[in-house]
Write an enzyme that holds these catalytic residues in place. Structure first.
Site, PDB file in Angstrom:
ATOM      1  N   ASP A   1      47.371  39.715  37.318  1.00 16.34           N
ATOM      2  CA  ASP A   1      47.722  38.469  36.639  1.00 16.34           C
ATOM      3  C   ASP A   1      48.055  38.764  35.176  1.00 16.34           C
ATOM      4  OD1 ASP A   1      47.277  37.000  38.920  1.00 16.34           O
ATOM      5  OD2 ASP A   1      45.190  36.543  38.402  1.00 16.34           O
TER       6      ASP A   1
ATOM      7  N   TYR B   1      42.556  38.099  46.654  1.00 15.05           N
ATOM      8  CA  TYR B   1      42.612  37.300  45.421  1.00 15.05           C
ATOM      9  C   TYR B   1      41.179  37.126  44.921  1.00 15.05           C
ATOM     10  CZ  TYR B   1      47.451  36.306  46.577  1.00 15.05           C
ATOM     11  OH  TYR B   1      48.783  36.421  46.860  1.00 15.05           O
TER      12      TYR B   1
END
Ligand SMILES: [Zn+2]
Ligand SMILES: [Zn+2]
Length: 413
Positions: free
Chosen positions: A238, A374
């Site tokens: 990210d 995730y």
């Protein structure tokens, strides 16, 4: 004597008859000989033509008009070599390949002639031209014809009388460390204007002013004078996650480089200097197109450090981690990435986990997980889309404050 220098050219009645029929067709010695190119070996095509004429007891007819197949292309090597060199002026290369574009009618005429004279030994003009041009370029430039792995490709356009150059990409690979929580991995075009530039992006066409790709590419482009780059990462983190440890493997593809001799160690020093500590490249070195595929297809486990907000007793955290490690997780595509990934439930696994520290209202975890897990969603739960999840296991809502990738386990540390 090696076998390659041994000359065999068995002229039987069939070959003699075919040669007699070919005599009046206006072929140059190269194209005449090449009509028998696969008969025997060790001779040039003009030598084949001479031997056939000998066998017929007649001199080879003088050429009074351009050859009906090649139009004289095989007589103009100096011109073609000069055109090829001019097309690559200012470009560095050591390995090349040659191709050619022909008038389709000329190639059809050639095959028609083989049928007409009854030769089953013809070799195509295009293949022979490419091979001969390659030999002459090697001799003229000291470079190497390497069709399987060329840095540049010369395409001789015979009808147009020019050579077109294709410059193949240059590949460098390394591992990047990202020490900044505001950098995307690759250039991120502005959503509103799709990169054209608008008020939202201040005319830059970008959502973020910089990226790992741009910081890595800038010094490399300056040296190679390439026209652009493609950045192939082994996955991505990210934007607000740092990439620590040994860094993340990547391949940088430099498009149309004019210069190929680079010093990767010097380039990584320049990258670190220009990025002012936000990005570093380790183990920078030469790569090839195959590495792009390997890097894109790799599915390594990854280790993370996660800072979590939530008041949970240590014993409760440890109990939850013990329960979770090694257990199957059903992870539905997170809402935040649903626009670019199909909505599926994927099986994932936390491979290892431990509590690093805890303080009032927050704690820190080290996790190792399968590729594609995730982590933020596993901690927070993503509204139940990740099951089981840590928030559910400890029984209170959790929030990931920040997250770092500590290691990509493509090779063992
Ligand atoms: Zn010819
Ligand atoms: Zn914009």
């Amino acid at each position: 004597m090696s076998e390659a220098t041994e000359v065999t050219f068995p002229i039987d009645d069939g070959a003699r008859a075919a040669a007699r029929r070919a005599l009046g067709l206006g072929l140059c010695p190269e194209c005449f000989g090449r009509s028998f190119g696969r008969l025997g070996h060790g001779l040039s095509n003009p030598d084949r033509a001479a031997r056939l004429a000998d066998a017929l007891g007649t001199p080879f007819p003088p050429i009074t008009a351009p050859c009906t197949v090649c139009g004289g292309a095989f007589d103009r090597w100096d011109v073609w070599v000069a055109r090829a060199r001019r097309s690559a002026e200012g470009v560095e290369w050591r390995r090349f390949s040659c191709g050619s574009r022909w008038d389709p009618e000329a190639l059809a005429r050639e095959e028609g002639i083989w049928t007409e004279i009854g030769s089953s030994w013809g070799e195509s003009a295009r293949g022979a031209f490419n091979r001969e041009l390659g030999k002459r370029l090697e001799a003229a430039t000291g470079t190497e014809g390497r069709p399987a792995d060329p840095e540049v490709v010369f395409l001789a356009d015979l009808p147009a009388g020019r050579v077109e150059l294709t410059i193949n990409p240059l590949y460098l690979e390394g591992r990047y460390r990202k020490l900044d929580r505001t950098l995307p991995q690759t250039r991120w075009p502005c959503r509103r204007c799709q990169g054209r530039g608008c008020d939202t992006c201040g005319g830059t066409g970008k959502t973020y002013a910089e990226s790992v790709e741009e910081l890595v590419a800038a010094p490399v482009l300056a040296v190679t004078r390439g026209e652009g780059t493609r950045f192939h990462g082994m996955g991505r983190e990210d934007i607000d996650a740092r990439m620590l440890g040994r860094g993340r493997p990547f391949v940088l593809e430099i498009l149309r480089p004019k210069h190929r001799t680079v010093d990767p160690a010097e380039l990584s020093a320049e990258i670190a200097r220009a990025a002012r500590g936000r990005v570093e490249v380790l183990d920078f070195r030469a790569a090839d197109a195959q590495r792009v595929v390997q890097v894109k297809e790799a599915t390594p486990q990854k280790s993370y450090r996660v800072a979590v907000v939530g008041t949970v007793p240590e014993a409760k955290i440890n109990e939850a981690l013990t329960f979770a490690v090694g257990r199957a997780i059903a992870q539905r595509t997170p809402t935040r990435v649903a626009h670019r990934r199909s909505d599926l439930v994927r099986p994932r696994r936390i491979v290892a986990a431990h509590l690093v520290e805890s303080a009032e209202g927050r704690f820190t975890l080290d996790l190792r997980a399968e590729a594609g897990t995730y982590i933020k969603e596993w901690v927070e739960g993503d509204g139940g889309r990740t099951d089981p999840n840590l928030a559910q296991l400890v029984g209170i809502p959790l929030h990931v404050e920040h997250l770092d990738v500590l290691e990509i386990h493509d090779t063992e540390v």
